[in-house]
Design a protein around this motif. Sequence first.
Motif, PDB file in Angstrom:
ATOM      1  N   ASP A  10      36.974   0.275  27.645  1.00  0.00           N
ATOM      2  CA  ASP A  10      37.779   1.013  26.661  1.00  0.00           C
ATOM      3  C   ASP A  10      37.310   2.470  26.593  1.00  0.00           C
ATOM      4  O   ASP A  10      36.893   2.959  25.534  1.00  0.00           O
ATOM      5  N   THR A  11      37.394   3.163  27.716  1.00  0.00           N
ATOM      6  CA  THR A  11      36.794   4.495  27.816  1.00  0.00           C
ATOM      7  C   THR A  11      37.365   5.480  26.795  1.00  0.00           C
ATOM      8  O   THR A  11      36.612   6.233  26.186  1.00  0.00           O
ATOM      9  N   GLN A  12      38.668   5.479  26.608  1.00  0.00           N
ATOM     10  CA  GLN A  12      39.275   6.428  25.678  1.00  0.00           C
ATOM     11  C   GLN A  12      38.856   6.150  24.235  1.00  0.00           C
ATOM     12  O   GLN A  12      38.527   7.070  23.487  1.00  0.00           O
ATOM     13  N   ASP A  13      38.860   4.884  23.849  1.00  0.00           N
ATOM     14  CA  ASP A  13      38.430   4.515  22.497  1.00  0.00           C
ATOM     15  C   ASP A  13      36.969   4.887  22.267  1.00  0.00           C
ATOM     16  O   ASP A  13      36.600   5.370  21.196  1.00  0.00           O
ATOM     17  N   ILE A  14      36.139   4.652  23.268  1.00  0.00           N
ATOM     18  CA  ILE A  14      34.727   5.004  23.158  1.00  0.00           C
ATOM     19  C   ILE A  14      34.579   6.520  23.043  1.00  0.00           C
ATOM     20  O   ILE A  14      33.798   7.013  22.222  1.00  0.00           O
ATOM     21  N   ALA A  15      35.328   7.266  23.848  1.00  0.00           N
ATOM     22  CA  ALA A  15      35.252   8.729  23.802  1.00  0.00           C
ATOM     23  C   ALA A  15      35.633   9.259  22.424  1.00  0.00           C
ATOM     24  O   ALA A  15      34.974  10.158  21.887  1.00  0.00           O
ATOM     25  N   ILE A  16      36.665   8.704  21.831  1.00  0.00           N
ATOM     26  CA  ILE A  16      37.088   9.120  20.483  1.00  0.00           C
ATOM     27  C   ILE A  16      36.000   8.797  19.476  1.00  0.00           C
ATOM     28  O   ILE A  16      35.657   9.624  18.620  1.00  0.00           O
ATOM     29  N   ALA A  17      35.428   7.609  19.572  1.00  0.00           N
ATOM     30  CA  ALA A  17      34.367   7.210  18.645  1.00  0.00           C
ATOM     31  C   ALA A  17      33.137   8.103  18.802  1.00  0.00           C
ATOM     32  O   ALA A  17      32.515   8.490  17.806  1.00  0.00           O
ATOM     33  N   LEU A  18      32.791   8.470  20.033  1.00  0.00           N
ATOM     34  CA  LEU A  18      31.648   9.353  20.253  1.00  0.00           C
ATOM     35  C   LEU A  18      31.917  10.745  19.697  1.00  0.00           C
ATOM     36  O   LEU A  18      31.015  11.377  19.131  1.00  0.00           O
ATOM     37  N   THR A  19      33.145  11.237  19.830  1.00  0.00           N
ATOM     38  CA  THR A  19      33.511  12.535  19.276  1.00  0.00           C
ATOM     39  C   THR A  19      33.353  12.523  17.766  1.00  0.00           C
ATOM     40  O   THR A  19      32.846  13.483  17.174  1.00  0.00           O
ATOM     41  N   ASP A  20      33.761  11.437  17.144  1.00  0.00           N
ATOM     42  CA  ASP A  20      33.641  11.311  15.687  1.00  0.00           C
ATOM     43  C   ASP A  20      32.192  11.139  15.245  1.00  0.00           C
ATOM     44  O   ASP A  20      31.787  11.659  14.207  1.00  0.00           O
ATOM     45  N   THR A  21      31.427  10.393  16.013  1.00  0.00           N
ATOM     46  CA  THR A  21      30.056  10.062  15.638  1.00  0.00           C
ATOM     47  C   THR A  21      29.067  11.186  15.946  1.00  0.00           C
ATOM     48  O   THR A  21      28.089  11.365  15.226  1.00  0.00           O
ATOM     49  N   HIS A  22      29.322  11.933  17.011  1.00  0.00           N
ATOM     50  CA  HIS A  22      28.402  12.984  17.452  1.00  0.00           C
ATOM     51  C   HIS A  22      29.153  14.306  17.655  1.00  0.00           C
ATOM     52  O   HIS A  22      29.197  14.835  18.768  1.00  0.00           O
ATOM     53  N   PRO A  23      29.742  14.852  16.590  1.00  0.00           N
ATOM     54  CA  PRO A  23      30.562  16.061  16.739  1.00  0.00           C
ATOM     55  C   PRO A  23      29.775  17.301  17.166  1.00  0.00           C
ATOM     56  O   PRO A  23      30.355  18.233  17.728  1.00  0.00           O
ATOM     57  N   GLU A  24      28.475  17.301  16.936  1.00  0.00           N
ATOM     58  CA  GLU A  24      27.652  18.461  17.259  1.00  0.00           C
ATOM     59  C   GLU A  24      27.172  18.475  18.706  1.00  0.00           C
ATOM     60  O   GLU A  24      26.587  19.454  19.159  1.00  0.00           O
ATOM     61  N   VAL A  25      27.450  17.408  19.444  1.00  0.00           N
ATOM     62  CA  VAL A  25      26.934  17.243  20.799  1.00  0.00           C
ATOM     63  C   VAL A  25      27.947  17.747  21.826  1.00  0.00           C
ATOM     64  O   VAL A  25      29.139  17.468  21.725  1.00  0.00           O
ATOM     65  N   ASP A  26      27.454  18.512  22.813  1.00  0.00           N
ATOM     66  CA  ASP A  26      28.285  18.901  23.951  1.00  0.00           C
ATOM     67  C   ASP A  26      28.151  17.788  24.993  1.00  0.00           C
ATOM     68  O   ASP A  26      27.073  17.620  25.582  1.00  0.00           O
ATOM     69  N   PRO A  27      29.206  17.005  25.207  1.00  0.00           N
ATOM     70  CA  PRO A  27      29.101  15.836  26.086  1.00  0.00           C
ATOM     71  C   PRO A  27      28.762  16.156  27.536  1.00  0.00           C
ATOM     72  O   PRO A  27      28.314  15.274  28.273  1.00  0.00           O
ATOM     73  N   GLN A  28      28.924  17.402  27.946  1.00  0.00           N
ATOM     74  CA  GLN A  28      28.578  17.769  29.323  1.00  0.00           C
ATOM     75  C   GLN A  28      27.090  17.622  29.597  1.00  0.00           C
ATOM     76  O   GLN A  28      26.676  17.447  30.741  1.00  0.00           O
ATOM     77  N   TYR A  29      26.283  17.728  28.551  1.00  0.00           N
ATOM     78  CA  TYR A  29      24.832  17.767  28.727  1.00  0.00           C
ATOM     79  C   TYR A  29      24.123  16.510  28.235  1.00  0.00           C
ATOM     80  O   TYR A  29      22.906  16.509  28.079  1.00  0.00           O
ATOM     81  N   VAL A  30      24.872  15.445  28.017  1.00  0.00           N
ATOM     82  CA  VAL A  30      24.281  14.193  27.535  1.00  0.00           C
ATOM     83  C   VAL A  30      23.725  13.401  28.713  1.00  0.00           C
ATOM     84  O   VAL A  30      24.403  13.203  29.728  1.00  0.00           O
ATOM     85  N   ARG A  31      22.489  12.962  28.569  1.00  0.00           N
ATOM     86  CA  ARG A  31      21.873  12.111  29.598  1.00  0.00           C
ATOM     87  C   ARG A  31      22.481  10.710  29.492  1.00  0.00           C
ATOM     88  O   ARG A  31      22.829  10.246  28.407  1.00  0.00           O
ATOM     89  N   PHE A  32      22.601  10.046  30.624  1.00  0.00           N
ATOM     90  CA  PHE A  32      23.204   8.712  30.640  1.00  0.00           C
ATOM     91  C   PHE A  32      22.404   7.726  29.797  1.00  0.00           C
ATOM     92  O   PHE A  32      22.974   6.801  29.221  1.00  0.00           O
ATOM     93  N   THR A  33      21.092   7.904  29.710  1.00  0.00           N
ATOM     94  CA  THR A  33      20.296   6.991  28.878  1.00  0.00           C
ATOM     95  C   THR A  33      20.698   7.126  27.410  1.00  0.00           C
ATOM     96  O   THR A  33      20.831   6.124  26.705  1.00  0.00           O
ATOM     97  N   GLU A  48      38.181  14.795  25.373  1.00  0.00           N
ATOM     98  CA  GLU A  48      38.456  14.601  23.955  1.00  0.00           C
ATOM     99  C   GLU A  48      37.844  15.726  23.112  1.00  0.00           C
ATOM    100  O   GLU A  48      38.447  16.204  22.148  1.00  0.00           O
ATOM    101  N   ALA A  49      36.658  16.168  23.484  1.00  0.00           N
ATOM    102  CA  ALA A  49      35.957  17.207  22.727  1.00  0.00           C
ATOM    103  C   ALA A  49      36.628  18.573  22.860  1.00  0.00           C
ATOM    104  O   ALA A  49      36.415  19.454  22.031  1.00  0.00           O
TER     105      ALA A  49
END
Length: 65
Positions: A5-28, A62-63
Motif C-alpha cells: 500500500d505504497t500510496q497510503d503509507i506515503a500519505i501516512a508518513l507525510t502526516d506523521t513526519h511533516p518536518e522530514v525531507d523524504p529524500q534524505y531518509v535512511r532505509f533503516t 506526496e511531500a
Amino acid sequence: MKWTDTQDIAIALTDTHPEVDPQYVRFTDLHRWITELEGFDDAPDRSNEKILEAIQAAWISEAEY
C-alpha cells in the motif's frame, strides 16, 4: 496497511513526519517509521529494498504537494 500500500503509507508518513525531507531518509529509519504507523499490519520482515524505494518515491511525490 500492508507493504504494498505504497500510496497510503506515503500519505501516512507525510502526516506523521511533516518536518522530514523524504529524500534524505535512511532505509533503516523508513522501515521503522512504517512499522510504527497506526494501521500498519504486515510482517516487518516482508519488506525489501525495492518496496522501500517505491514507498520513498511516493512519499517524495506526496511531500511536493
